[in-house]
Design a protein around this motif. Sequence first.
Motif, short mmCIF file in Angstrom:
data_model
loop_
_atom_site.label_atom_id
_atom_site.label_comp_id
_atom_site.label_asym_id
_atom_site.label_seq_id
_atom_site.Cartn_x
_atom_site.Cartn_y
_atom_site.Cartn_z
N ASN A 96 0.84 -1.19 0.00
CA ASN A 96 0.00 0.00 0.00
C ASN A 96 0.89 1.25 0.00
O ASN A 96 1.03 1.95 1.00
CB ASN A 96 -0.93 -0.02 1.21
CG ASN A 96 -1.95 1.09 1.17
OD1 ASN A 96 -2.19 1.68 0.12
ND2 ASN A 96 -2.53 1.40 2.31
N VAL A 97 1.49 1.51 -1.17
CA VAL A 97 2.37 2.67 -1.32
C VAL A 97 1.86 3.51 -2.48
O VAL A 97 1.03 3.08 -3.28
CB VAL A 97 3.84 2.22 -1.58
CG1 VAL A 97 4.39 1.47 -0.37
CG2 VAL A 97 3.94 1.36 -2.84
N GLN A 98 2.40 4.72 -2.59
CA GLN A 98 1.89 5.65 -3.59
C GLN A 98 2.18 5.20 -5.02
O GLN A 98 1.34 5.37 -5.91
CB GLN A 98 2.49 7.04 -3.35
CG GLN A 98 1.94 8.11 -4.31
CD GLN A 98 2.45 9.49 -3.97
OE1 GLN A 98 3.23 9.67 -3.06
NE2 GLN A 98 1.99 10.49 -4.71
N ASP A 99 3.34 4.63 -5.25
CA ASP A 99 3.74 4.28 -6.61
C ASP A 99 4.30 2.86 -6.64
O ASP A 99 5.50 2.64 -6.75
CB ASP A 99 4.80 5.28 -7.10
CG ASP A 99 5.16 5.08 -8.56
OD1 ASP A 99 4.37 4.43 -9.28
OD2 ASP A 99 6.22 5.58 -8.99
N PRO A 100 3.42 1.84 -6.55
CA PRO A 100 3.91 0.46 -6.53
C PRO A 100 4.53 0.06 -7.86
O PRO A 100 4.09 0.49 -8.93
CB PRO A 100 2.63 -0.35 -6.26
CG PRO A 100 1.52 0.51 -6.75
CD PRO A 100 1.95 1.92 -6.49
#
Length: 358
Positions: A96-100
């Motif tokens: 759950n990160v901004q830019d996987p």
Amino acid sequence: MKAWQLERLGGALSLNDIPIPEPRAGGVVVRIEASSLMSYLKAYVEGKLPIYNAPQRTFVPGGNGVGVVHSVGRGIWHLKPGQRVVLSSHFVAQENVQDPAQILIGVTANGPIAQQVQADWGDGTLAEYALFPASAVTPAADLSQLDATQLAVSMRHIVPYGGLLRGRLAAGETLIVSGATGAYGTAAVIVALAMGAGRIIAVGRNEAALEAIAAVGHGRVVPIQSTGDVEADVAKIRAAADGGAHMAFDMVGNARDPNMTLAALRSLARGGRLVLMGTMTAPLPIPYTEVMLNGWEIIGQFMYPRDAYRRLLDLIRSGQLDMNAIRPRTYPLSALPEAMNAATQTGNFECIVMRHEG
């Protein structure tokens, strides 16, 4: 199992006997029944596509496929052995990160984190069994009317479907498909019909191919032959769209100039959207003032969201998507070199499919 393995891009490609992969946490082992072949696989294997980054080891190439779940690893709750599924090469890291990071399994990864993902999930579908992350596996129940070969053709539809979803195509809208005579452009027309587009302006250079595309639309597809003259093409497209389109989908392949894309942009009605999914080798000069005054959106899109395959299968189940428009040409897994050659020359209404007998 039998598996095609590539030692590196430009290296030896060989059909080998290797162990069936073991399931692991988050993974699903699928017995492959059919897999669709990328038109550029031959150039990819030969190392002629420098923008692609393959795994740093001997690996199994291949893109999307169809099969039956063989076994599942720890942490898999919904997928069960015996289920029919489709496999997507497009995999996005699940943190759950901004830019996987995202990769195309069995094809390419861009960037250091994506290459770490690729190290874990490096092998594609050109084998009798494949180990895939569960989030790239979609159940394909209630599609008994389609055999594995026919279902494998859905790979051609899923890519443009991602762009049409991103552009928010709505039923009744007028859509421009730029580059409509290419493989994915033609599929975009077919998918847009299934999604309820009221009118589709199919733009391309090949007049005969455009007429064939118009025939599948039963009056809802208007063919426009591009001249390369932006002003002239805009006039023709706008006339066909009764003044301007709600959305344009650009799938031009290896364009050396931006003229067809600019014609599509400038044929939009006020507030229209342009989705870019093609491959252009020239810069795209944006008419800044026109874009601002008309409130146009320009949207880049790579591949498709994770739920897209599930939604595409719903279009097939409901009978909205015509799965007979694009014809499969089948080859046995052992005939991969011959199939790769054929894929370089297939028409826009054909798809090369490998039939697996494992």
